[in-house]
Design a protein around this motif. Structure first.
Motif, PDB file in Angstrom:
ATOM      1  N   MET A 180     -49.090 -78.067 -30.501  1.00  0.00           N
ATOM      2  CA  MET A 180     -49.837 -77.271 -29.548  1.00  0.00           C
ATOM      3  C   MET A 180     -49.408 -75.810 -29.685  1.00  0.00           C
ATOM      4  O   MET A 180     -48.231 -75.522 -29.849  1.00  0.00           O
ATOM      5  N   LYS A 181     -50.378 -74.894 -29.636  1.00  0.00           N
ATOM      6  CA  LYS A 181     -50.099 -73.469 -29.819  1.00  0.00           C
ATOM      7  C   LYS A 181     -49.170 -72.934 -28.740  1.00  0.00           C
ATOM      8  O   LYS A 181     -49.281 -73.272 -27.582  1.00  0.00           O
ATOM      9  N   LYS A 182     -48.266 -72.079 -29.164  1.00  0.00           N
ATOM     10  CA  LYS A 182     -47.363 -71.390 -28.251  1.00  0.00           C
ATOM     11  C   LYS A 182     -47.912 -69.981 -28.044  1.00  0.00           C
ATOM     12  O   LYS A 182     -48.154 -69.252 -29.008  1.00  0.00           O
ATOM     13  N   TYR A 183     -48.177 -69.591 -26.800  1.00  0.00           N
ATOM     14  CA  TYR A 183     -48.722 -68.273 -26.489  1.00  0.00           C
ATOM     15  C   TYR A 183     -47.600 -67.301 -26.169  1.00  0.00           C
ATOM     16  O   TYR A 183     -46.620 -67.651 -25.515  1.00  0.00           O
ATOM     17  N   LYS A 184     -47.771 -66.073 -26.637  1.00  0.00           N
ATOM     18  CA  LYS A 184     -46.817 -65.004 -26.358  1.00  0.00           C
ATOM     19  C   LYS A 184     -47.407 -64.085 -25.295  1.00  0.00           C
ATOM     20  O   LYS A 184     -48.625 -63.981 -25.156  1.00  0.00           O
ATOM     21  N   LYS A 185     -46.546 -63.395 -24.586  1.00  0.00           N
ATOM     22  CA  LYS A 185     -46.994 -62.422 -23.591  1.00  0.00           C
ATOM     23  C   LYS A 185     -47.871 -61.381 -24.293  1.00  0.00           C
ATOM     24  O   LYS A 185     -47.504 -60.838 -25.326  1.00  0.00           O
ATOM     25  N   GLY A 186     -49.063 -61.161 -23.749  1.00  0.00           N
ATOM     26  CA  GLY A 186     -49.986 -60.173 -24.305  1.00  0.00           C
ATOM     27  C   GLY A 186     -51.080 -60.763 -25.175  1.00  0.00           C
ATOM     28  O   GLY A 186     -52.046 -60.071 -25.497  1.00  0.00           O
ATOM     29  N   ASP A 187     -50.961 -62.050 -25.563  1.00  0.00           N
ATOM     30  CA  ASP A 187     -52.024 -62.688 -26.354  1.00  0.00           C
ATOM     31  C   ASP A 187     -53.322 -62.709 -25.550  1.00  0.00           C
ATOM     32  O   ASP A 187     -53.313 -63.031 -24.356  1.00  0.00           O
ATOM     33  N   LYS A 188     -54.414 -62.372 -26.191  1.00  0.00           N
ATOM     34  CA  LYS A 188     -55.729 -62.430 -25.548  1.00  0.00           C
ATOM     35  C   LYS A 188     -56.283 -63.838 -25.686  1.00  0.00           C
ATOM     36  O   LYS A 188     -56.223 -64.440 -26.757  1.00  0.00           O
ATOM     37  N   VAL A 189     -56.826 -64.372 -24.570  1.00  0.00           N
ATOM     38  CA  VAL A 189     -57.407 -65.716 -24.574  1.00  0.00           C
ATOM     39  C   VAL A 189     -58.738 -65.675 -23.827  1.00  0.00           C
ATOM     40  O   VAL A 189     -59.025 -64.744 -23.081  1.00  0.00           O
ATOM     41  N   THR A 190     -59.541 -66.705 -24.040  1.00  0.00           N
ATOM     42  CA  THR A 190     -60.778 -66.860 -23.290  1.00  0.00           C
ATOM     43  C   THR A 190     -60.778 -68.257 -22.684  1.00  0.00           C
ATOM     44  O   THR A 190     -60.217 -69.188 -23.250  1.00  0.00           O
ATOM     45  N   VAL A 191     -61.391 -68.384 -21.498  1.00  0.00           N
ATOM     46  CA  VAL A 191     -61.421 -69.682 -20.826  1.00  0.00           C
ATOM     47  C   VAL A 191     -62.668 -70.453 -21.225  1.00  0.00           C
ATOM     48  O   VAL A 191     -63.697 -69.867 -21.552  1.00  0.00           O
ATOM     49  N   LYS A 192     -62.553 -71.790 -21.188  1.00  0.00           N
ATOM     50  CA  LYS A 192     -63.654 -72.670 -21.573  1.00  0.00           C
ATOM     51  C   LYS A 192     -64.397 -73.241 -20.371  1.00  0.00           C
ATOM     52  O   LYS A 192     -65.449 -73.829 -20.531  1.00  0.00           O
ATOM     53  N   ARG A 193     -63.814 -73.123 -19.168  1.00  0.00           N
ATOM     54  CA  ARG A 193     -64.479 -73.689 -17.987  1.00  0.00           C
ATOM     55  C   ARG A 193     -64.400 -72.710 -16.826  1.00  0.00           C
ATOM     56  O   ARG A 193     -63.700 -71.700 -16.899  1.00  0.00           O
ATOM     57  N   CYS A 194     -65.105 -73.024 -15.753  1.00  0.00           N
ATOM     58  CA  CYS A 194     -65.188 -72.151 -14.587  1.00  0.00           C
ATOM     59  C   CYS A 194     -64.063 -72.459 -13.594  1.00  0.00           C
ATOM     60  O   CYS A 194     -63.739 -73.622 -13.359  1.00  0.00           O
TER      61      CYS A 194
END
Length: 135
Positions: free
Chosen positions: A1-15
């Protein structure tokens, strides 16, 4: 599973429906947020600069960073149709009729890129965005 770093840009898949200071609002699919802390199965993500949510990793996806640059300047067209971007506002050449003064900082542009810019018009201030192309 991907490890996210502070500042990484993400988008959400649900509301997500949430209350902020007593007002109901939504974070909708496609909205971009910034990862703050990776908890393992969840990530704290900031949206709109002031809404923090703990989101399941399965409900977000990373937005890859693209190499980009922006150029600002003035587009001018010589009498023979050559279009160039100048770093400083150009003046019509005094000694050679039909050309804008040469400066060291100008870039040739594709023919027809700015159809509103002609020899008769004044230089047009523009911002041009350059993006890297993945092959």
């Amino acid at each position: 599973m991907k490890k996210y770093k502070k500042g990484d840009k993400v988008t959400v898949k649900r509301c997500y429906e949430i209350a902020v200071n007593g007002y109901d609002t939504q974070i909708c699919p496609g909205e971009v947020g910034t990862a703050d802390y990776d908890f393992g199965d969840e990530v704290r993500v900031w949206f709109r600069g002031f809404i923090a949510l703990e989101v399941k990793k399965s409900d977000i996806e990373p937005i890859p960073e693209k190499e980009t640059a922006e150029l600002e300047g003035w587009v001018a067209c010589d009498q023979d149709g050559v279009l160039r971007l100048f770093s400083d506002i150009p003046r019509r050449e005094f000694f050679v009729v039909g050309f804008w003064e040469e400066t060291w900082h100008n870039i040739l542009l594709p023919e027809g890129s700015f159809p509103s810019v002609t020899w008769q018009s004044e230089p047009k201030k523009v911002r041009i965005r350059l993006e890297g192309i993945e092959e």
